[in-house]
Write a protein that holds these residues in place. Structure first.
Motif, short mmCIF file in Angstrom:
data_model
loop_
_atom_site.label_atom_id
_atom_site.label_comp_id
_atom_site.label_asym_id
_atom_site.label_seq_id
_atom_site.Cartn_x
_atom_site.Cartn_y
_atom_site.Cartn_z
N THR A 1 38.76 38.94 35.49
CA THR A 1 39.62 39.02 36.67
C THR A 1 38.84 39.68 37.79
O THR A 1 38.23 40.74 37.58
CB THR A 1 40.90 39.81 36.36
OG1 THR A 1 41.64 39.14 35.33
CG2 THR A 1 41.78 39.91 37.61
N ARG B 1 38.94 41.29 41.56
CA ARG B 1 39.82 41.88 42.58
C ARG B 1 38.95 42.38 43.73
O ARG B 1 37.92 43.02 43.48
CB ARG B 1 40.65 43.03 42.01
CG ARG B 1 41.56 42.63 40.86
CD ARG B 1 42.33 43.84 40.35
NE ARG B 1 43.20 43.49 39.22
CZ ARG B 1 42.81 43.52 37.95
NH1 ARG B 1 41.56 43.90 37.63
NH2 ARG B 1 43.66 43.18 36.98
N SER B 2 39.38 42.13 44.95
CA SER B 2 38.63 42.63 46.11
C SER B 2 39.53 42.63 47.33
O SER B 2 40.63 42.04 47.32
CB SER B 2 37.39 41.78 46.38
OG SER B 2 37.74 40.50 46.87
N HIS B 3 39.06 43.26 48.39
CA HIS B 3 39.78 43.26 49.66
C HIS B 3 39.13 42.22 50.57
O HIS B 3 37.97 42.34 50.94
CB HIS B 3 39.73 44.64 50.33
CG HIS B 3 40.61 44.75 51.54
ND1 HIS B 3 41.90 45.23 51.48
CD2 HIS B 3 40.40 44.41 52.84
CE1 HIS B 3 42.43 45.20 52.68
NE2 HIS B 3 41.54 44.70 53.52
N PRO C 1 41.99 46.59 46.89
CA PRO C 1 42.09 45.14 46.72
C PRO C 1 43.40 44.58 47.28
O PRO C 1 44.46 45.17 47.14
CB PRO C 1 42.03 44.96 45.20
CG PRO C 1 41.33 46.18 44.69
CD PRO C 1 41.77 47.28 45.61
N SER D 1 43.44 40.99 46.88
CA SER D 1 43.31 39.66 46.29
C SER D 1 42.93 39.79 44.82
O SER D 1 42.27 40.76 44.42
CB SER D 1 42.25 38.83 47.03
OG SER D 1 40.97 39.41 46.87
N GLU D 2 43.35 38.79 44.03
CA GLU D 2 43.09 38.83 42.59
C GLU D 2 42.97 37.40 42.07
O GLU D 2 43.82 36.56 42.35
CB GLU D 2 44.21 39.57 41.88
CG GLU D 2 44.01 39.73 40.38
CD GLU D 2 45.10 40.57 39.73
OE1 GLU D 2 45.11 40.65 38.47
OE2 GLU D 2 45.94 41.12 40.46
N SER E 1 46.90 35.90 43.96
CA SER E 1 47.28 36.20 45.33
C SER E 1 46.87 35.01 46.17
O SER E 1 46.30 34.05 45.64
CB SER E 1 46.61 37.50 45.81
OG SER E 1 45.21 37.42 45.65
N GLN F 1 40.05 32.51 49.07
CA GLN F 1 39.92 33.52 48.01
C GLN F 1 39.07 33.05 46.83
O GLN F 1 38.13 33.74 46.41
CB GLN F 1 41.32 33.90 47.53
CG GLN F 1 41.34 34.82 46.33
CD GLN F 1 42.75 35.16 45.90
OE1 GLN F 1 43.62 35.42 46.74
NE2 GLN F 1 43.01 35.15 44.59
N HIS G 1 35.43 34.55 45.79
CA HIS G 1 35.27 35.26 44.51
C HIS G 1 34.21 34.58 43.63
O HIS G 1 33.42 35.25 42.98
CB HIS G 1 36.61 35.34 43.79
CG HIS G 1 37.51 36.40 44.33
ND1 HIS G 1 38.83 36.52 43.97
CD2 HIS G 1 37.27 37.40 45.22
CE1 HIS G 1 39.37 37.56 44.61
NE2 HIS G 1 38.45 38.09 45.37
#
Length: 323
Positions: free
Chosen positions: A192, A194-196, A213, A215-216, A237, A242, A246
């Motif tokens: 998984t 996750r980040s901003h 974060p 977003s996922e 998200s 996104q 990612h």
């Protein structure tokens, strides 16, 4: 609190599935005529084009075409057709998978925008569907990037739109994507991410910042061969770009991506080669109006995996018939 006045019905129908432009004149202002206001308000259109439209009866008020010397009336409503940009037809079919009184679900090809924006107006899924299905009030329930193929959902009746959009806003829709990207044996999957993510207006690429974060994404390897992997991606998200961002951040940029990790020169409008290998493959949810469980799957495949030579040459095949 003053209630918002209701917009009157347009005297002009849609053209090619595109709504006419609607303007409301300001409540205050010292323009002698409607023409004077439009010339000031629409400098990109130009005075000569506005004059031609007035002479040709192309600008409508609530009672019909307005005259070239129509006096300025504060708060009056106007409608006219925009001059559509020249668009190269997207040479791939938009396949309707499901249609009922509430929903239309389609299998969108690469390169076809979902809704009118910028230079893509008539050559969009929404315009094609409104015109082809005779549904002028059709509206999108969610967003799907122009470069991404797969499932897109539209709402038939305006009064139902909020219920379906709320599903996406509240993350009550199960969404799966598939992608083709490089395979890295050193990368442990599934995982998984996750980040901003920050997406600035006017900037093509989104970016990740050192912040909490927002977003996922769940990323899983389905199979691999010849240095490539086929991945299942689940966005938990809904940030712009996104999944593409990612995947690139993991060192697995999706094949055909013109933005990540590097923004490439924009191709010619008629260049449909090497489409982005990202597919919106599954949408599932509980229907907010009927309570029924809904499950839709794309019939498309990613050519870089199913037909590598075809993808290299830019030949996208129609989705196989699974009915």
């Amino acid at each position: 609190m003053r209630r918002k006045s209701r917009r009157p019905t347009s005297p002009l129908p849609q053209r090619h599935g595109v709504d006419p432009v609607h303007l409301r004149l300001p409540l205050e202002g010292g323009w002698p005529t409607v023409r004077d206001h439009l010339v000031e308000r629409l400098p990109a259109v130009g005075a000569s084009r506005i004059d031609a439209a007035l002479r040709g009866g192309e600008i409508f008020g609530e009672d019909g075409p307005i005259a070239a010397d129509e006096p300025f009336r504060p708060g009056a409503h106007l409608w006219f057709y925009r001059d559509l940009p020249e668009e190269v037809p997207v040479p791939f079919d938009l396949v309707v998978l499901h249609r009922d009184e509430h929903l239309v679900v389609v299998d969108k090809p690469h390169f076809l925008a979902t809704t009118p924006r910028g230079r893509h107006v008539a050559e969009t899924a929404l315009s094609r569907l409104r015109h082809g299905l005779g549904l002028p009030a059709l509206s999108p329930a969610h967003r799907l990037d122009r470069l991404t193929a797969g499932l897109a959902m539209f709402v038939v009746r305006p009064e139902d739109r909020g219920a379906y959009q709320t599903l996406f806003r509240d993350r009550r829709v199960h969404k799966e994507y598939q992608a083709v990207a490089p395979y890295d044996p050193a990368l442990s999957l599934p995982r998984t991410v996750r980040s901003h993510i920050v997406k600035e207006r006017g900037v093509i690429a989104a970016r990740e910042t050192d912040a909490p974060p927002n977003s996922e994404s769940r990323i899983e390897l389905l199979e691999r061969r010849d240095g490539l992997g086929r991945y299942r991606l689940r966005p938990l998200s809904g940030r712009t770009h996104q999944l593409r961002l990612h995947m690139s951040g993991l060192g697995l940029p999706i094949l055909g991506d013109p933005v990540y990790p590097v923004v490439l020169p924009e191709p010619a409008p008629d260049d449909f080669r090497r489409p982005l290998q990202l597919l919106a493959s599954v949408i599932a949810f509980t229907d907010p109006l009927t309570g029924r469980e809904r499950h839709f799957e794309s019939r498309r495949t990613l050519a870089a995996w199913s037909d590598p030579q075809g993808w290299e040459s830019g030949a996208e095949r129609a989705p196989a018939d699974r009915s």
